[in-house]
Every structure is written in structure tokens, then in C-alpha cells.
Design a protein around this motif. Structure first.
Motif, PDB file in Angstrom:
ATOM      1  N   ILE A  16       0.800  -1.077  -0.103  1.00 43.08           N
ATOM      2  CA  ILE A  16      -0.037   0.028  -0.222  1.00 43.08           C
ATOM      3  C   ILE A  16       0.860   1.236   0.030  1.00 43.08           C
ATOM      4  CG2 ILE A  16      -1.725   1.264   1.120  1.00 43.08           C
ATOM      5  CD1 ILE A  16      -2.804  -1.351   2.405  1.00 43.08           C
ATOM      6  N   TRP A  18       0.620   5.644  -0.198  1.00 40.28           N
ATOM      7  CA  TRP A  18      -0.145   6.844   0.140  1.00 40.28           C
ATOM      8  C   TRP A  18       0.310   7.982  -0.794  1.00 40.28           C
ATOM      9  CZ3 TRP A  18      -0.569   9.058   5.904  1.00 40.28           C
ATOM     10  CH2 TRP A  18      -1.554  10.185   5.738  1.00 40.28           C
ATOM     11  N   ASN A  31      -6.533  12.053  -0.481  1.00 40.59           N
ATOM     12  CA  ASN A  31      -5.646  10.946  -0.385  1.00 40.59           C
ATOM     13  C   ASN A  31      -5.947  10.038  -1.548  1.00 40.59           C
ATOM     14  OD1 ASN A  31      -4.539  11.986   2.099  1.00 40.59           O
ATOM     15  ND2 ASN A  31      -6.152  10.855   3.226  1.00 40.59           N
ATOM     16  N   TRP A  33      -4.621   6.388  -2.798  1.00 39.40           N
ATOM     17  CA  TRP A  33      -4.126   5.049  -2.180  1.00 39.40           C
ATOM     18  C   TRP A  33      -3.761   4.068  -3.655  1.00 39.40           C
ATOM     19  CZ3 TRP A  33      -3.080   5.996   2.598  1.00 39.40           C
ATOM     20  CH2 TRP A  33      -4.084   6.694   3.442  1.00 39.40           C
ATOM     21  N   PHE A 183     -11.000   1.183   3.271  1.00 43.70           N
ATOM     22  CA  PHE A 183     -10.513   2.500   2.237  1.00 43.70           C
ATOM     23  C   PHE A 183     -11.815   3.142   2.380  1.00 43.70           C
ATOM     24  CE2 PHE A 183      -7.312  -0.847   1.007  1.00 43.70           C
ATOM     25  CZ  PHE A 183      -6.183   0.164   1.123  1.00 43.70           C
ATOM     26  N   LEU A 225      -8.026   3.867   6.261  1.00 38.50           N
ATOM     27  CA  LEU A 225      -7.434   4.815   5.249  1.00 38.50           C
ATOM     28  C   LEU A 225      -8.352   5.475   4.400  1.00 38.50           C
ATOM     29  CD1 LEU A 225      -5.144   2.469   5.985  1.00 38.50           C
ATOM     30  CD2 LEU A 225      -4.672   2.395   3.677  1.00 38.50           C
TER      31      LEU A 225
END
Length: 277
Positions: A16, A18, A31, A33, A183, A225
Motif C-alpha cells: 500500500i 499513500w 488522499n 491510495w 478504504f 485509510l
């Protein structure tokens, strides 16, 4: 400015990454991902799209090749079509979105995308002569329509689609059940939940928050997230969801209705001006 300059990333481990847009200095900065799998890579949300995110991923070496072949398939999944999450979808060959917002994405509906961008939010121009008033989310044809319960397989990890309306009608979370990761897009982040946009709905949001609390009660989420701000855990998720429910009374509904009316008028004016410039 190159894509390599525009974006920056941080590895979180377990495939993962960011990713953020460095020069979009706003609370609306989403954000992004990147989730890498053994057979497919997925980008969850795509930012404004002022520079090409796939170009950045390739230049930064984040797209590992499949065994004995080229790069693995790459798909962008939009948690919803608001401009700060969907503007970059135009750069991807494979795009997935919830069916409730697919038509808006296909027609480039910047009213539903709540497009609102100012020059002061972009600290460096992505290209000479760029102005925020020119920015629009372009029409994008989704290659996959998502619904509740769908599973996006990356090979060694599975992301389950949870339709969580309230912030928008097609908002989704993606749940990695095996790793207990959520997420969450703009369904929930560590800040005030926005429920006063044109397609927001408080009653839907309350139901969504109850589902979020249930995920915590059942021990199905340990890490969130989100679509904005920082990563947080299950205890904070439960508090954010329960706090929204406790605040969603008559007074909140009245004030939200007024804010929604104002937002709707402003967005209509802003987008009509942009269309003619």
C-alpha cells in the motif's frame, strides 16, 4: 511541471502506498491510495488530474512488472465522483465507479462533481498559463460499474465494495476483510462529515454510520485509510460514526437544508460561468 514533481508518495508496507498532490494546498486535497496485488494493481481515487497519475506511478517505479510480462493491469476506483477524487480518472484506461454515479461521470457533470477550485489552492501552476477557473472534471466512460457486495480481486487480496451513501449518492468504501483495512473515501475521515452537498442525504448518512459502527463491533476493521487527512483506528471510527448520529437531529437537518440550498446555487453559478469561459 512533470508528474514526478506534482505527486509524492509514502510506502505504508504490505503493498500500500499513500500518494498526494504536493502543490494542491487545500483541505480538499484527497488522499490517493495505490494497492498492489499479485495479479492487479488498484488506485483508489485519482486526485484532480492536473498531471497524469499513471505517468507518476511508472516514473516512480511503483508499478512492478508481472512475472515474465509487462506491468500488471491497473484500475482506478473512484470512491465517489467529487472533483477532488475524480479529476484524474481521465488518465486511466480502466475506471470503476458505483452505478449510482456512473452517468454523472460519463457526462462530465461538474454540478454533481461539486467542482470548486481556486487559484490560491494551487501553489504552483501545473503548466504555464493554467487557471483554476478553467478546471473541469472531463467526461469519463467507466469500464466497470460497482454495486454493494462486489469484489475487486487483486489476486492475493480482495477488496469488497460497500455502498455507503450520505456524503454522495454513490459513495463507497472498499473493505480488505483479511487485513481489516477500510478504504473509506469521504464516507468518513477524521473531521466533520459533509452532508450538505447537492446529492447528500442525512438519513442515508445515519444508516451508513450505523454500518460503520457495526464493522467495529464485529471486529472487522482495525485501520481506516480515508479520503482526507490522516489514518486512524477502530476506536476513532466508532466515535466519528456515533457522534454523527447523535448530532443528526432536527436542528442539524434545518441548518443542513439551508446550507445545501446555498451550495446548490453557488455550484450552478460557478459551473455555468466555467462552461462559458
Amino acid at each position: 511541471m512533470s508528474a514526478l514533481e506534482w505527486f509524492a508518495h509514502k510506502p505504508l508496507g504490505d503493498g500500500i502506498f499513500w500518494i498526494q498532490e504536493r502543490f494542491y494546498e487545500s483541505s480538499n486535497r484527497a488522499n490517493i491510495w495505490l494497492v498492489r496485488g499479485s495479479q492487479r494493481d488498484v488506485v483508489i481515487d485519482a486526485g484532480l488530474g492536473l498531471r497524469s497519475l499513471p505517468e507518476y506511478l511508472r516514473a516512480a517505479g511503483l508499478l512492478a512488472p508481472a512475472a515474465g510480462a509487462g506491468p500488471r493491469p491497473l484500475m482506478a476506483v473512484a470512491t465517489h465522483v467529487h472533483f477532488d477524487h475524480s479529476g484524474g480518472l481521465q488518465h486511466f484506461e480502466e475506471v470503476a465507479v458505483h452505478i449510482a454515479e456512473a452517468a454523472a461521470l460519463l457526462r462530465g457533470d461538474n454540478y454533481e462533481a461539486v467542482t470548486w477550485l481556486s487559484d490560491r489552492e494551487v501553489s504552483r501552476q501545473p503548466r504555464p498559463g493554467w487557471r483554476a477557473r478553467q478546471f473541469r472534471v472531463p467526461p469519463v466512460r467507466p469500464t466497470r460499474l460497482l454495486q454493494e457486495g462486489d469484489v475487486i480481486s487483486l489476486g492475493d487480496r480482495q477488496l469488497t465494495v460497500m455502498h455507503m451513501p450520505g456524503h454522495s449518492r454513490g459513495s463507497i468504501c472498499l473493505h480488505d476483510k483479511d487485513r481489516k483495512i477500510l478504504f473509506s473515501g469521504d464516507v468518513v475521515y477524521d473531521g466533520s462529515m459533509i452532508d450538505w452537498l447537492p446529492y447528500s442525504r442525512i438519513s442515508d448518512y445515519v444508516a451508513t454510520c450505523r454500518r460503520l459502527m457495526e464493522l467495529v463491533d464485529r471486529g472487522l476493521v482495525e485501520k481506516v485509510l480515508p479520503g482526507h487527512f490522516n489514518i486512524f483506528g477502530a476506536e476513532r471510527l466508532y466515535w466519528l460514526a456515533s457522534n454523527y448520529i447523535s448530532q443528526a437531529g432536527v436542528c442539524h437537518k434545518v441548518s443542513t437544508c439551508a446550507m445545501k440550498s446555498i451550495a446548490s446555487i453557488v455550484l450552478h453559478i460557478t459551473n455555468s460561468r466555467g462552461a462559458g469561459s
